[in-house]
Scaffold this motif. Sequence first.
Motif, PDB file in Angstrom:
ATOM      1  N   VAL A  55       1.070  -1.471  -0.322  1.00 21.14           N
ATOM      2  CA  VAL A  55      -0.438  -0.380  -0.262  1.00 21.14           C
ATOM      3  C   VAL A  55       0.924   1.423   0.329  1.00 21.14           C
ATOM      4  O   VAL A  55       1.675   1.185   0.279  1.00 21.14           O
ATOM      5  N   ASP A  56       0.232   2.326  -0.077  1.00 27.47           N
ATOM      6  CA  ASP A  56       0.905   3.471  -0.639  1.00 27.47           C
ATOM      7  C   ASP A  56       0.907   3.765   1.618  1.00 27.47           C
ATOM      8  O   ASP A  56      -0.288   4.677   1.968  1.00 27.47           O
ATOM      9  N   VAL A  57       2.309   4.119   2.078  1.00 27.61           N
ATOM     10  CA  VAL A  57       1.969   4.577   3.204  1.00 27.61           C
ATOM     11  C   VAL A  57       2.066   5.773   3.250  1.00 27.61           C
ATOM     12  O   VAL A  57       1.831   6.602   4.807  1.00 27.61           O
ATOM     13  N   HIS A  58       2.190   7.311   1.733  1.00 30.85           N
ATOM     14  CA  HIS A  58       2.512   8.334   2.223  1.00 30.85           C
ATOM     15  C   HIS A  58       1.703   8.878   2.044  1.00 30.85           C
ATOM     16  O   HIS A  58       0.978   9.895   2.606  1.00 30.85           O
ATOM     17  N   GLN A  59       0.496   8.285   1.388  1.00 31.47           N
ATOM     18  CA  GLN A  59      -1.103   8.482   0.707  1.00 31.47           C
ATOM     19  C   GLN A  59      -1.794   9.578   2.349  1.00 31.47           C
ATOM     20  O   GLN A  59      -2.309   8.435   2.891  1.00 31.47           O
ATOM     21  N   PRO A  69       4.467   6.725  -5.012  1.00 29.70           N
ATOM     22  CA  PRO A  69       4.144   5.167  -6.445  1.00 29.70           C
ATOM     23  C   PRO A  69       2.942   4.475  -5.099  1.00 29.70           C
ATOM     24  O   PRO A  69       2.940   4.760  -4.408  1.00 29.70           O
ATOM     25  N   VAL A  70       2.319   4.591  -6.667  1.00 28.70           N
ATOM     26  CA  VAL A  70       1.120   3.620  -5.463  1.00 28.70           C
ATOM     27  C   VAL A  70       0.981   2.085  -5.519  1.00 28.70           C
ATOM     28  O   VAL A  70       2.115   1.754  -5.511  1.00 28.70           O
ATOM     29  N   GLY A  71       0.816   1.597  -4.574  1.00 25.50           N
ATOM     30  CA  GLY A  71       0.914   0.520  -3.965  1.00 25.50           C
ATOM     31  C   GLY A  71       0.131  -0.689  -4.570  1.00 25.50           C
ATOM     32  O   GLY A  71      -0.826  -0.074  -5.578  1.00 25.50           O
ATOM     33  N   LEU A  72       0.550  -2.033  -4.213  1.00 26.51           N
ATOM     34  CA  LEU A  72      -0.591  -3.097  -5.450  1.00 26.51           C
ATOM     35  C   LEU A  72      -1.756  -3.125  -4.555  1.00 26.51           C
ATOM     36  O   LEU A  72      -2.610  -3.139  -5.935  1.00 26.51           O
ATOM     37  N   ASN A  73      -2.449  -2.772  -3.512  1.00 26.61           N
ATOM     38  CA  ASN A  73      -3.733  -2.429  -3.462  1.00 26.61           C
ATOM     39  C   ASN A  73      -4.159  -1.404  -4.655  1.00 26.61           C
ATOM     40  O   ASN A  73      -5.220  -1.530  -4.926  1.00 26.61           O
ATOM     41  N   GLY A  74      -3.182  -0.367  -5.121  1.00 24.92           N
ATOM     42  CA  GLY A  74      -3.864   0.387  -5.946  1.00 24.92           C
ATOM     43  C   GLY A  74      -3.760  -0.060  -7.324  1.00 24.92           C
ATOM     44  O   GLY A  74      -5.029   0.226  -7.771  1.00 24.92           O
ATOM     45  N   ILE A  75      -2.988  -0.176  -7.716  1.00 19.01           N
ATOM     46  CA  ILE A  75      -3.100  -1.287  -8.990  1.00 19.01           C
ATOM     47  C   ILE A  75      -4.193  -2.331  -9.422  1.00 19.01           C
ATOM     48  O   ILE A  75      -4.232  -2.316  -9.951  1.00 19.01           O
TER      49      ILE A  75
END
Length: 146
Positions: A55-59, A69-75
């Motif tokens: 996941v994107d921990v900075h979002q 960068p987007v995490g695998l969950n976003g993709i």
Amino acid sequence: MTRSLSLVNESVNQVRRLRRRLNALVETVDGPQADIANRANAVATSLRAIEGVLVDVHQESAEDVLRHPVGLNGILADLISYVAASDTCPTAQAFRVSREVMAKVETEAEKLKVLVAGEVAGIIALAMERNTPHTTTTQCSSKEGR
């Protein structure tokens, strides 16, 4: 793909539970047990790295997807939306990308499984052996080792 998205969510939840537990352990150990704290901090760093891929921990807002960068969950969520919105079969490219992303999810989940079975279990066993306050009052649950 939804199974992979569920695996991402389960893995992230497990990472966060383990990090909370390791942080609580670090707070309870002192001088002679500093080696436990050092090991726990090293494992927490590894857990953060796995979480950062999943996941994107900075979002913090919707605009942050442009900055980090987007995490695998976003993709995966975008792929699921793309495939579901079409009246036709997914394209060859969509299949290829989905297989690549699902393989990355499996890789990260396997890294987590190895870390839990090895380092995390070792730290908890050592802490219990030394009767640290955190582990004597909180027994290891089978769910945290999943």
